[in-house]
Design a protein around this motif. Structure first.
Motif, PDB file in Angstrom:
ATOM      1  N   SER A   1       0.863  -1.169   0.000  1.00  0.00           N
ATOM      2  CA  SER A   1       0.000   0.000   0.000  1.00  0.00           C
ATOM      3  C   SER A   1       0.906   1.227   0.000  1.00  0.00           C
ATOM      4  N   VAL A   2       0.706   2.118  -0.984  1.00  0.00           N
ATOM      5  CA  VAL A   2       1.516   3.327  -1.093  1.00  0.00           C
ATOM      6  C   VAL A   2       0.591   4.530  -0.939  1.00  0.00           C
ATOM      7  N   THR A   3       0.864   5.330   0.076  1.00  0.00           N
ATOM      8  CA  THR A   3       0.117   6.559   0.292  1.00  0.00           C
ATOM      9  C   THR A   3       0.998   7.712  -0.158  1.00  0.00           C
ATOM     10  N   ILE A   4       0.481   8.513  -1.080  1.00  0.00           N
ATOM     11  CA  ILE A   4       1.244   9.650  -1.618  1.00  0.00           C
ATOM     12  C   ILE A   4       0.573  10.922  -1.120  1.00  0.00           C
ATOM     13  N   ARG A   5       1.323  11.696  -0.350  1.00  0.00           N
ATOM     14  CA  ARG A   5       0.819  12.969   0.173  1.00  0.00           C
ATOM     15  C   ARG A   5       1.486  14.110  -0.571  1.00  0.00           C
ATOM     16  N   LYS A   6       0.660  14.926  -1.189  1.00  0.00           N
ATOM     17  CA  LYS A   6       1.156  16.043  -1.991  1.00  0.00           C
ATOM     18  C   LYS A   6       1.247  17.280  -1.106  1.00  0.00           C
ATOM     19  N   SER A   7       2.426  17.901  -1.084  1.00  0.00           N
ATOM     20  CA  SER A   7       2.643  19.143  -0.347  1.00  0.00           C
ATOM     21  C   SER A   7       3.267  20.152  -1.292  1.00  0.00           C
ATOM     22  N   THR A   8       3.471  21.335  -0.802  1.00  0.00           N
ATOM     23  CA  THR A   8       4.088  22.369  -1.626  1.00  0.00           C
ATOM     24  C   THR A   8       5.560  22.032  -1.833  1.00  0.00           C
TER      25      THR A   8
END
Length: 175
Positions: A46-53
């Motif tokens: 399971s890969v969780t990708i969190r987008k930030s600045t």
């Protein structure tokens, strides 16, 4: 044959602040990746990708079983794997020497997770992996025992002690 295309993530195309990707890895994945250590297994990633600045945080959770050779008898064994890994990705053009930061070509925007997942799996395998007690191939253990005892007795009989060491041993015994 497993297609590794599904492991490519278009980071530029991610619209949500958090995206989850699920992968089921089987023998076809390990065959397609053509890696040296692990040739088969069954894993869920399971890969969780969190987008930030300015960057992306990738959280990997992997669990399942891989088949690898036993260090003692060389027969295949099931090695349970459960690991959590974290990786940062950002756009750029320069190479990164940091193990926790991956630089993604900003013109392309694609991050291939196939090899990263394999590396996390390979790093989760213990250095010494052996069958549970009593599960090793008995014929191989017997041959190993015969050869290791012959070699150690040969080494002892052929070993000549350096006179300098003998002098040091005498000094040690006098203390």
């Amino acid at each position: 044959m497993c297609s590794l295309e599904s492991f490519k993530v278009d980071l530029k195309g991610l619209s949500a602040t958090e995206t989850v990707r699920e992968y089921s890895l089987d023998d076809s994945y390990f065959e397609a990746i053509d890696a040296p250590e692990v040739k088969s297994g069954s894993l869920h990633v399971s890969v969780t990708i969190r987008k930030s600045t300015g960057f992306f945080e990738l959280l990997f959770h992997t669990e399942g079983v891989v088949r690898i050779p036993c260090n003692l008898c060389l027969d295949d064994m099931d090695q349970p794997i459960e690991t959590d890994n974290r990786l940062m990705a950002k756009f750029g053009t320069q190479e990164s020497e940091d193990d926790e930061v991956v630089i993604v070509d900003e013109n392309e925007g694609m991050l291939d997770l196939s090899w990263l997942i394999y590396e996390f799996v390979a790093l989760a395998i213990p250095i010494r992996h052996v069958h549970a007690p009593g599960k090793c191939n008995p014929a191989m253990l017997k041959a190993l025992e015969e050869h290791s005892s012959d070699r150690s007795s040969d080494e002892e009989s052929n070993q000549v002690t350096d006179p300098r060491w003998e002098a040091l041993l005498k000094v040690r015994k006098e203390e």
